[in-house]
Design a protein around this motif. Structure first.
Motif, PDB file in Angstrom:
ATOM      1  N   TRP B 105       0.899  -1.220  -0.123  1.00 57.36           N
ATOM      2  CA  TRP B 105      -0.024   0.096   0.055  1.00 57.36           C
ATOM      3  C   TRP B 105       0.866   1.111   0.052  1.00 57.36           C
ATOM      4  O   TRP B 105       0.620   2.166  -0.745  1.00 57.36           O
ATOM      5  N   LEU B 106       1.828   1.269   0.877  1.00 53.88           N
ATOM      6  CA  LEU B 106       2.567   2.453   0.940  1.00 53.88           C
ATOM      7  C   LEU B 106       3.544   2.583  -0.231  1.00 53.88           C
ATOM      8  O   LEU B 106       3.542   3.796  -0.651  1.00 53.88           O
ATOM      9  N   ARG B 122      10.192   8.918   1.319  1.00 59.40           N
ATOM     10  CA  ARG B 122      10.971   7.417   1.309  1.00 59.40           C
ATOM     11  C   ARG B 122      11.720   7.473   2.599  1.00 59.40           C
ATOM     12  O   ARG B 122      11.990   6.597   3.232  1.00 59.40           O
ATOM     13  N   LEU B 125      10.102   7.286   6.012  1.00 59.77           N
ATOM     14  CA  LEU B 125       9.363   6.066   6.296  1.00 59.77           C
ATOM     15  C   LEU B 125      10.437   4.894   6.605  1.00 59.77           C
ATOM     16  O   LEU B 125       9.952   3.688   7.042  1.00 59.77           O
ATOM     17  N   LEU B 126      11.713   4.931   5.986  1.00 61.27           N
ATOM     18  CA  LEU B 126      12.524   3.904   6.222  1.00 61.27           C
ATOM     19  C   LEU B 126      13.154   4.072   7.505  1.00 61.27           C
ATOM     20  O   LEU B 126      13.799   2.818   7.814  1.00 61.27           O
ATOM     21  N   VAL B 127      12.958   4.935   8.315  1.00 60.53           N
ATOM     22  CA  VAL B 127      13.800   5.175   9.622  1.00 60.53           C
ATOM     23  C   VAL B 127      13.621   3.774  10.585  1.00 60.53           C
ATOM     24  O   VAL B 127      14.545   3.484  11.183  1.00 60.53           O
ATOM     25  N   PRO B 128      12.231   3.165  10.703  1.00 66.42           N
ATOM     26  CA  PRO B 128      12.465   1.965  11.455  1.00 66.42           C
ATOM     27  C   PRO B 128      13.384   0.971  11.160  1.00 66.42           C
ATOM     28  O   PRO B 128      13.830   0.109  11.997  1.00 66.42           O
ATOM     29  N   TRP B 129      13.484   0.956   9.893  1.00 64.24           N
ATOM     30  CA  TRP B 129      14.586  -0.320   9.400  1.00 64.24           C
ATOM     31  C   TRP B 129      15.883   0.171   9.605  1.00 64.24           C
ATOM     32  O   TRP B 129      16.753  -0.768   9.837  1.00 64.24           O
ATOM     33  N   VAL B 130      16.056   1.469   9.796  1.00 63.65           N
ATOM     34  CA  VAL B 130      17.418   1.778   9.906  1.00 63.65           C
ATOM     35  C   VAL B 130      18.233   1.629  11.158  1.00 63.65           C
ATOM     36  O   VAL B 130      19.125   1.262  11.717  1.00 63.65           O
ATOM     37  N   TRP B 182       6.220  -2.921  12.408  1.00 62.87           N
ATOM     38  CA  TRP B 182       6.687  -1.530  12.318  1.00 62.87           C
ATOM     39  C   TRP B 182       8.109  -1.444  11.901  1.00 62.87           C
ATOM     40  O   TRP B 182       8.380  -0.480  10.923  1.00 62.87           O
ATOM     41  N   ALA B 185       7.707  -3.239   7.732  1.00 66.74           N
ATOM     42  CA  ALA B 185       7.066  -2.845   6.533  1.00 66.74           C
ATOM     43  C   ALA B 185       7.820  -2.069   5.771  1.00 66.74           C
ATOM     44  O   ALA B 185       7.586  -2.026   4.374  1.00 66.74           O
ATOM     45  N   PRO B 186       8.503  -0.941   6.091  1.00 69.96           N
ATOM     46  CA  PRO B 186       9.444  -0.143   5.381  1.00 69.96           C
ATOM     47  C   PRO B 186      10.180  -0.835   4.514  1.00 69.96           C
ATOM     48  O   PRO B 186      10.471  -0.637   3.140  1.00 69.96           O
ATOM     49  N   PHE B 187      10.999  -2.259   4.780  1.00 72.43           N
ATOM     50  CA  PHE B 187      11.658  -2.955   3.589  1.00 72.43           C
ATOM     51  C   PHE B 187      10.834  -3.426   2.698  1.00 72.43           C
ATOM     52  O   PHE B 187      11.167  -3.184   1.521  1.00 72.43           O
ATOM     53  N   ILE B 190       9.958  -0.194   0.158  1.00 74.44           N
ATOM     54  CA  ILE B 190      11.160  -0.300  -0.759  1.00 74.44           C
ATOM     55  C   ILE B 190      11.533  -1.071  -1.614  1.00 74.44           C
ATOM     56  O   ILE B 190      11.495  -0.777  -2.748  1.00 74.44           O
ATOM     57  N   MET B 191      11.211  -2.410  -1.502  1.00 71.03           N
ATOM     58  CA  MET B 191      11.364  -3.583  -2.458  1.00 71.03           C
ATOM     59  C   MET B 191      10.032  -3.252  -3.581  1.00 71.03           C
ATOM     60  O   MET B 191      10.516  -3.407  -4.657  1.00 71.03           O
TER      61      MET B 191
ATOM     62  N   LEU C  35       0.291   8.610   3.495  1.00 69.54           N
ATOM     63  CA  LEU C  35       1.710   8.886   3.849  1.00 69.54           C
ATOM     64  C   LEU C  35       1.953   9.656   5.388  1.00 69.54           C
ATOM     65  O   LEU C  35       2.735   9.379   5.855  1.00 69.54           O
ATOM     66  N   MET C  42       5.774   5.769  11.909  1.00 70.57           N
ATOM     67  CA  MET C  42       6.875   5.294  11.779  1.00 70.57           C
ATOM     68  C   MET C  42       7.913   6.019  12.735  1.00 70.57           C
ATOM     69  O   MET C  42       8.897   5.660  13.249  1.00 70.57           O
ATOM     70  N   LEU C  43       7.652   7.320  12.897  1.00 70.13           N
ATOM     71  CA  LEU C  43       8.466   8.273  13.630  1.00 70.13           C
ATOM     72  C   LEU C  43       8.211   8.436  14.862  1.00 70.13           C
ATOM     73  O   LEU C  43       9.092   8.771  15.750  1.00 70.13           O
ATOM     74  N   THR C 225      25.936  -1.565   8.726  1.00 72.88           N
ATOM     75  CA  THR C 225      24.650  -1.584   9.407  1.00 72.88           C
ATOM     76  C   THR C 225      24.498  -3.108  10.151  1.00 72.88           C
ATOM     77  O   THR C 225      24.162  -3.083  11.351  1.00 72.88           O
ATOM     78  N   PRO C 276      24.089   4.217  12.525  1.00 72.65           N
ATOM     79  CA  PRO C 276      23.573   3.789  11.265  1.00 72.65           C
ATOM     80  C   PRO C 276      22.636   4.872  10.807  1.00 72.65           C
ATOM     81  O   PRO C 276      22.449   5.053   9.637  1.00 72.65           O
ATOM     82  N   TYR C 280      22.839   6.454   7.248  1.00 72.36           N
ATOM     83  CA  TYR C 280      21.622   6.513   6.345  1.00 72.36           C
ATOM     84  C   TYR C 280      21.170   7.910   5.761  1.00 72.36           C
ATOM     85  O   TYR C 280      21.094   8.037   4.760  1.00 72.36           O
ATOM     86  N   TYR C 287      22.524   3.290   0.449  1.00 76.09           N
ATOM     87  CA  TYR C 287      21.739   2.281   1.344  1.00 76.09           C
ATOM     88  C   TYR C 287      20.714   1.532   0.904  1.00 76.09           C
ATOM     89  O   TYR C 287      20.497   0.511   0.940  1.00 76.09           O
ATOM     90  N   LEU C 291      19.977  -2.279  -0.517  1.00 73.57           N
ATOM     91  CA  LEU C 291      18.774  -3.223  -0.219  1.00 73.57           C
ATOM     92  C   LEU C 291      18.197  -3.841  -1.404  1.00 73.57           C
ATOM     93  O   LEU C 291      17.921  -4.990  -1.396  1.00 73.57           O
ATOM     94  N   THR C 292      17.908  -3.071  -2.492  1.00 78.08           N
ATOM     95  CA  THR C 292      17.043  -3.555  -3.643  1.00 78.08           C
ATOM     96  C   THR C 292      18.078  -4.259  -4.671  1.00 78.08           C
ATOM     97  O   THR C 292      17.772  -4.820  -5.474  1.00 78.08           O
TER      98      THR C 292
END
Lengths: 366, 310, 298
Positions: B105-106, B122, B125-130, B182, B185-187, B190-191, C35, C42-43, C225, C276, C280, C287, C291-292
């Motif tokens: 969805w995101l 982007r 939203l990727l912060v949790p993964w980092v 949480w 999901a960001p991963f 991104i993919m 979003l 997320m934050l 990381t 990290p 980032y 970064y 991943l991709t």
């Protein structure tokens, strides 16, 4: 009825860049119109506005009499063939061609009938079960055309469909497209940067440059009576020769002074047309095919003079000779049997019945 | 790249008669030597320990006797361990499904934005993964903490009663899932965004002209084109989520009453904390069959993708 | 090919046809709302962690107001941590282990990836597949036997044990990424270099590494990381605080008895998470490329 009307259409992007600067064009039902011009001239943008893939900034476009500015592509009753074919890779050829009809919930028998018919016209019946990745470039292009034919739309739109094919295939497919148009007779708008395609396919050619239309007309008219310097130089290969010259008033007749002391007499029937340019600097235009070895000398208005060839390009059926004149490089087409070699002066005949004088300031051909 | 294995290097720097030197200069030999460190890592730190784990799991607690499948039998008899199996599967499947849906969805929402704006969204939203998961879980633990829970404070504003996030077994399991979703999901986002971008724009244009609405475009163009990436990412995430340790260890430590343990955390408790190494090894090995099956599908998907590059 | 079509920077189809204006507007609105909600979710945890970290213990214990605001901000928690030798010891351990592991991993990966991507030799296909499979083996499967093995080597309770074991986390994926990048360099470069007279070492250092630099950076970031965040192995192997890296150090050691110093705990967690995040923020594109890369260059 399936005419396409383009009225005062403008396409501007953020920041004020105008890709299309206000064009008007009326395309008749069943007509095959080619938009041609160099990269960035606005031809693809115009096509995409007709398709509904680009927003129209100003002006209106009407298909079949109905203004379509606010109508989404799927309701405009058009079909498009893309340069990169845009075939759905996960569907078979049959499914690709049937997709538009499947979406609109056509009955299965009708779909099969139309697909088989289109496949027959394009000679791809044996490919119906294959996936796109198992097809060659030419076959994919045919499938893309089949997808368009099946829809039986008001207008076909072609966006440089042959650019991805090799030279030989391009020539073949050109003929195919023309045959299809003769069979199906749908109004067609075709975009290309290749003027040969334009000349061979079109009922009328639209030459575009920098977002404006330079000239519209049947191919022969553009060839013999180009309106602007751009059109004169764009249509025809090798391109027309442009030689800086000066028009002088001679004893009762006009003369054109070319570099290297060559003086040509303007044909009598044109004296009035060029009178206004007397005493001014102009561009003298003449096509390579009208600069030949001395022949037809009994005709009127053939001028003879000598120039020195620099490079010879034997093409088989003719030889292209690149001649040096002070301030200009000229190309002429001579019969391959004429003896010529670089460095040795050659006598050429200019057929002044086909000459052009261009006003360098306005760019117009007089 | 496709030259034969016995291509010798330019002849002018090989002295005559030095056949050993010539062997050493052979491209295949050099190539082989370059991969030796890699093989050492794989062989010594992955394959050897894996085999050793199998051996270990067949020993008794003090590692003096061979007891065959004894450890496995004892584990399967234990109610706690059977719950661990259930908990691990429940956790992995639920979390991955949620991550895939939210991520998809995101990614779609991001794709709608003009390219310039996408970057900063982007990034956020990727912060949790980092953030290292052990550390971000600390933050969540603090947010779930019964006496001070900031989340319950927010719920209170909407007149929702306070939730015993870490006290009640079911809520605890849900908390673990929440944290994992949480984090993960960001991963997926991104993919999937990368996959969305790789669908040629012209296919959408052709579909629009053919008559497709946005839903139909999603169904007939987007999803089929993304099918491979979707399955690879889901399968890969299944493996990683199934073997998760950090979140359970920090958030609940398996509690309350061992009802949130997953294989990894339980193996740690049994093997390292309680000192029964062989049984701990057995717990870990329980993961292996399932992971192997999933890995097989991942590999097949990846191979199919590289063959499908049109 | 057609320069006109390739020079257009097209956003989605939703941005073009005027006839789709309302559809596009609706889509944009949904996008922004989703979003914004997602960004808040997320934050929120890191933000809340930060807020807690700048509160005094008194303020944290005071349940009267809202926990989502700071009334008397203070840097005491951070000061306490920075002056705490045990915490700084954690930091040093993390740095030491990570730097060594990254260097070691990159060395192994680049060498192996180069060989596997561009030099055909017997078994190279198998090895490449094997590398990928290894990546799928989770650390929680191996940590018990490794506990025994590392114990047998006398390296338990030592950062050196970690340096030995961390490459299992980093090398497979780094090699996989690098194979993709190296393989995408056209073969003609090798041949031109061979004709120019280079040997394999020179080709590697003067041509491939510079050209594959984005991939190398992405792989290095990944290795960094993963090493920094590693939690399973330190938890299993290390019990003395002086050898602990930050992840396990903060989780287990900043808790004294029954009272948790939440302010310090959060401050410690944030400080530990900082490297990290900094990497980032400054190298976000690399970064994400890392991943991709696994999937798109697969």
């Amino acid at each position: 009825m399936a005419q396409v009307s383009i009225r005062k259409v403008v396409k501007a992007y953020e920041g004020g860049v105008q890709a299309v600067k206000g064009i008007d064009l009326e395309i008749e039902d069943h007509e095959f119109v080619v938009l041609v011009g160099p990269s960035g001239c606005g031809k693809s943008t115009t096509l995409r506005m007709i398709a509904g893939l680009e927003e129209i900034t100003a002006g209106e476009i009407a298909i079949g009499g109905k203004v379509v500015n606010d109508i989404p592509p799927r309701d405009r009753d058009i079909a498009m063939v893309f340069q990169n074919y845009a075939l759905y890779p996960h569907m078979s050829v049959f499914e690709n061609m049937a997709f538009g009809l499947t979406l609109r919930k056509f009955p299965k028998e009708e779909i099969k009938r139309r697909v088989d018919n289109a496949a027959r016209i394009l000679d791809i019946t044996s490919l119906l079960e294959r996936k796109p990745k198992a097809l060659s470039g030419g076959q994919r292009q045919r499938v893309a055309m089949g997808r368009a034919i099946v829809r039986d739309p008001k207008v076909f739109l072609f966006d440089e469909p042959l650019s991805n094919l090799d030279a030989k295939l391009r020539v073949q497919m050109r003929t195919e497209i023309k045959k299809v148009h003769q069979t199906v007779k749908t109004t067609t708008v075709y975009v290309t940067h290749d003027q040969v395609e334009a000349m061979t396919l079109a009922d009328r050619v639209v030459v575009m440059n920098h977002g404006v239309i330079e000239q519209v007309g049947p191919p022969q008219e553009l060839y013999h009576r180009p309106a602007t310097r751009f059109v004169a130089g764009f249509i025809g290969s090798p391109a027309m020769n442009f030689i800086p010259a000066r028009v002088e008033n001679g004893s009762g007749a006009l003369r054109v002074n070319l570099p290297d002391g060559i003086v040509l007499n303007v044909p009598a029937d044109r004296t009035q047309r060029y009178a206004a340019m007397a005493g001014k600097d102009v561009l003298f235009g003449i096509r390579p095919e009208h600069l030949t070895e001395p022949k037809n000398l009994d005709r009127d208005n053939i001028a003879l003079f000598d120039l020195t060839p620099e490079v010879l390009e034997p093409m088989g059926m003719e030889t292209l000779v690149h001649l040096r004149m002070q301030g200009a490089e000229i190309c002429s087409r001579i019969d391959p049997t004429t003896p010529a070699e670089p460095g040795r002066k050659l006598r050429v005949a200019a057929d002044l019945n086909h000459m052009h004088i261009i006003d360098p300031v306005s760019g117009k051909v007089l | 790249m496709a030259e034969g294995t016995s291509l010798a290097l330019p002849r002018n720097d090989v002295p005559e008669g030095a056949s050993l030197k010539r062997f050493a200069r052979r491209r295949s030999t050099i190539a082989f030597l370059m991969t030796v460190p890699l093989m050492a890592v794989i062989g010594g730190l992955v394959i050897w320990p894996a085999a050793y784990a199998i051996w270990l799991s067949t020993l008794n607690r003090r590692m003096t006797q061979f007891i065959g499948l004894g450890n496995f039998e004892i584990l399967l008899d234990s109610e706690t361990f059977r719950m661990v199996i259930f908990q691990s599967i429940f956790f992995a499947v639920t979390a991955v499904i949620l991550k895939a849906l939210i991520g998809f969805w995101l990614a779609h929402m991001l794709h709608h934005l003009p390219t310039k704006g996408q970057r900063k969204w982007r990034g956020m939203l990727l912060v949790p993964w980092v953030i290292p998961p052990a550390l971000s879980t600390l933050g969540w633990w603090w947010m779930f903490e019964p006496s001070y829970s900031s989340i319950n404070w927010i719920l209170a504003i909407f007149a929702v009663p306070a939730v015993p996030w870490l006290g009640d077994p079911w809520w605890a399991r849900i908390s673990v899932i929440i944290v994992n979703v949480w984090y993960g999901a960001p991963f997926f986002m991104i993919m999937y965004l990368a996959a969305l971008k790789s669908v040629p724009e012209q296919l959408y244009e052709a579909a629009a002209i053919d008559g497709a609405t946005s839903w139909q475009r999603l169904r007939y163009v987007t999803l089929p084109m993304m099918r491979n990436i979707i399955s690879i990412t889901v399968l890969f995430s299944l493996i990683v989520t199934f073997a998760n340790y950090d979140i359970v260890r920090v958030l609940t430590n398996g509690g309350p009453r061992d009802l949130t343990h997953v294989f990894a955390s339980y193996a740690f408790q049994v093997g390292v904390l309680a000192g029964n190494i062989p049984r701990g090894a057995a717990v870990s090995l329980f993961m292996f069959p399932l992971l192997a099956v999933i890995a097989f599908f991942v590999l097949r998907g990846v191979n199919r993708r590289s063959r499908e590059e049109m | 090919m057609s320069a006109t079509t390739s020079n257009r920077a097209l956003p989605g189809i939703y941005h073009k046809a005027g006839s789709l204006r309302s559809e596009r507007r609706w889509a944009l609105w949904t996008a922004y709302i989703s979003l914004i909600i997602a960004a808040i979710v997320m934050l929120a945890p890191p933000v809340y962690m930060f807020m807690t970290s700048i509160k005094t213990s008194a303020e944290i214990a005071d349940l009267s107001g809202t926990p989502w605001w700071v009334r008397n901000p203070t840097l005491d928690n951070y000061r306490a941590l920075i002056t705490n030798p045990m915490f700084m010891g954690f930091m040093w351990n993390s740095v030491k282990v990570t730097v060594l592991v990254v260097a070691l991993s990159m060395f192994i990966s680049v060498l192996a990836a180069f060989a596997l991507a561009r030099m055909r030799f017997w078994g190279s296909q198998w090895l490449a597949t094997g590398v990928f499979l290894t990546y799928l083996v989770p650390d929680t499967l191996l940590f018990i036997p490794l506990y025994q093995i590392v114990g047998g080597l006398g390296l338990l309770n030592s950062t050196w044990g970690l340096v030995l074991v961390y490459p299992t986390l980093t090398v497979p994926f780094c090699t996989w990424i690098m194979i993709g990048y190296f393989a995408s360099i056209p073969k003609e470069l090798d041949e031109a270099a061979l004709i120019d007279g280079a040997n394999w070492t020179q080709m590697l250092t003067k041509i491939f590494i510079p050209v594959a630099l984005p991939g190398i950076i992405a792989a290095t970031i990944f290795a960094f990381t993963v090493s920094w965040a590693a939690f399973v192995y330190p938890t299993a192997f290390i019990t003395t605080p002086s050898e602990m890296p930050l992840t396990i150090g903060v989780v287990s050691q900043l808790i004294r008895g029954d009272t948790f110093a939440w302010g310090q705990l959060m401050a410690g967690a944030l400080l530990a998470a900082l490297p990290p995040v900094i990497v980032y923020v400054f190298l976000m594109d690399y970064y994400i490329a890392g991943l991709t890369a696994g999937a798109t260059k697969g």
